[in-house]
Design a protein around this motif. Structure first.
Motif, short mmCIF file in Angstrom:
data_model
loop_
_atom_site.label_atom_id
_atom_site.label_comp_id
_atom_site.label_asym_id
_atom_site.label_seq_id
_atom_site.Cartn_x
_atom_site.Cartn_y
_atom_site.Cartn_z
N SER A 78 11.11 27.10 -17.47
CA SER A 78 10.43 26.93 -16.18
C SER A 78 10.38 25.47 -15.74
O SER A 78 9.35 24.98 -15.25
N LEU A 79 11.50 24.77 -15.92
CA LEU A 79 11.61 23.38 -15.51
C LEU A 79 12.53 23.27 -14.31
O LEU A 79 13.51 24.00 -14.20
N ASN A 80 12.21 22.34 -13.41
CA ASN A 80 13.12 22.11 -12.30
C ASN A 80 14.09 20.97 -12.66
O ASN A 80 13.90 20.29 -13.68
N GLN A 81 15.10 20.77 -11.85
CA GLN A 81 16.11 19.76 -12.13
C GLN A 81 15.51 18.36 -12.18
O GLN A 81 15.87 17.55 -13.03
N GLU A 82 14.58 18.10 -11.31
CA GLU A 82 13.96 16.77 -11.25
C GLU A 82 13.23 16.44 -12.56
O GLU A 82 13.33 15.32 -13.07
N THR A 83 12.52 17.40 -13.10
CA THR A 83 11.78 17.17 -14.35
C THR A 83 12.74 16.90 -15.50
O THR A 83 12.54 15.95 -16.26
N VAL A 84 13.78 17.71 -15.64
CA VAL A 84 14.74 17.50 -16.72
C VAL A 84 15.42 16.15 -16.57
O VAL A 84 15.56 15.40 -17.54
N ALA A 85 15.82 15.82 -15.36
CA ALA A 85 16.47 14.53 -15.11
C ALA A 85 15.54 13.39 -15.51
O ALA A 85 15.96 12.45 -16.20
N HIS A 86 14.28 13.46 -15.11
CA HIS A 86 13.31 12.42 -15.43
C HIS A 86 13.14 12.29 -16.95
O HIS A 86 13.18 11.18 -17.49
N LEU A 87 12.95 13.40 -17.63
CA LEU A 87 12.74 13.38 -19.08
C LEU A 87 13.96 12.84 -19.83
O LEU A 87 13.81 12.22 -20.89
N ALA A 88 15.15 13.08 -19.29
CA ALA A 88 16.38 12.62 -19.94
C ALA A 88 16.79 11.22 -19.48
O ALA A 88 17.78 10.67 -19.97
N GLY A 89 16.05 10.66 -18.52
CA GLY A 89 16.39 9.33 -18.02
C GLY A 89 17.61 9.30 -17.15
O GLY A 89 18.37 8.33 -17.13
N LEU A 90 17.81 10.39 -16.39
CA LEU A 90 18.99 10.50 -15.52
C LEU A 90 18.59 10.50 -14.05
O LEU A 90 17.48 10.89 -13.70
N ASN A 91 19.53 10.13 -13.22
CA ASN A 91 19.37 10.26 -11.79
C ASN A 91 19.38 11.75 -11.46
O ASN A 91 20.19 12.50 -12.00
N VAL A 92 18.50 12.19 -10.58
CA VAL A 92 18.38 13.62 -10.26
C VAL A 92 19.69 14.19 -9.72
O VAL A 92 20.10 15.27 -10.12
N SER A 93 20.35 13.47 -8.83
CA SER A 93 21.60 14.01 -8.27
C SER A 93 22.70 14.11 -9.33
O SER A 93 23.48 15.06 -9.31
N ASN A 94 22.72 13.17 -10.27
CA ASN A 94 23.71 13.27 -11.35
C ASN A 94 23.42 14.47 -12.24
O ASN A 94 24.32 15.22 -12.62
N TYR A 95 22.13 14.66 -12.56
CA TYR A 95 21.79 15.81 -13.38
C TYR A 95 22.09 17.11 -12.63
O TYR A 95 22.58 18.07 -13.22
#
Length: 88
Positions: free
Chosen positions: A9-26
């Motif tokens: 139940s995670l959105n792309q923005e959360t995963v990107a943030h936790l992984a230290g990635l840009n949201v659009s790249n993720y």
């Protein structure tokens, strides 16, 4: 990867943030259009609680972006041996 993200139940923005990635790249990776580095795959696997190997199951060279040539290590060795013979 997307299935695991949704199961958590995670959105792309959360995963990107936790992984230290840009949201659009993720987002591109999540949709299967990105070309993540090995380090990025490890970060994403860690965030999603997966083994990095789980992200690679079923992938072959056919899934890679096209390259200018398909020069293999065996081709390189043959070329080296041919040059060595010519120098003699």
């Amino acid at each position: 990867m997307r299935e695991r993200r949704l199961a958590l139940s995670l959105n792309q923005e959360t995963v990107a943030h936790l992984a230290g990635l840009n949201v659009s790249n993720y987002a591109r990776i999540d949709r299967g259009h990105g070309n993540p580095t090995f380090h990025t795959l490890i970060r994403l696997a860690t965030v999603l609680g997966m083994e990095p190997s789980e992200l690679l199951i079923g992938f072959t060279t056919a899934h890679l972006p096209p390259t200018r040539d398909s020069y293999t290590a065996l081709d390189f060795r043959r070329e080296q041996e041919a040059h060595a013979v010519q120098r003699r």
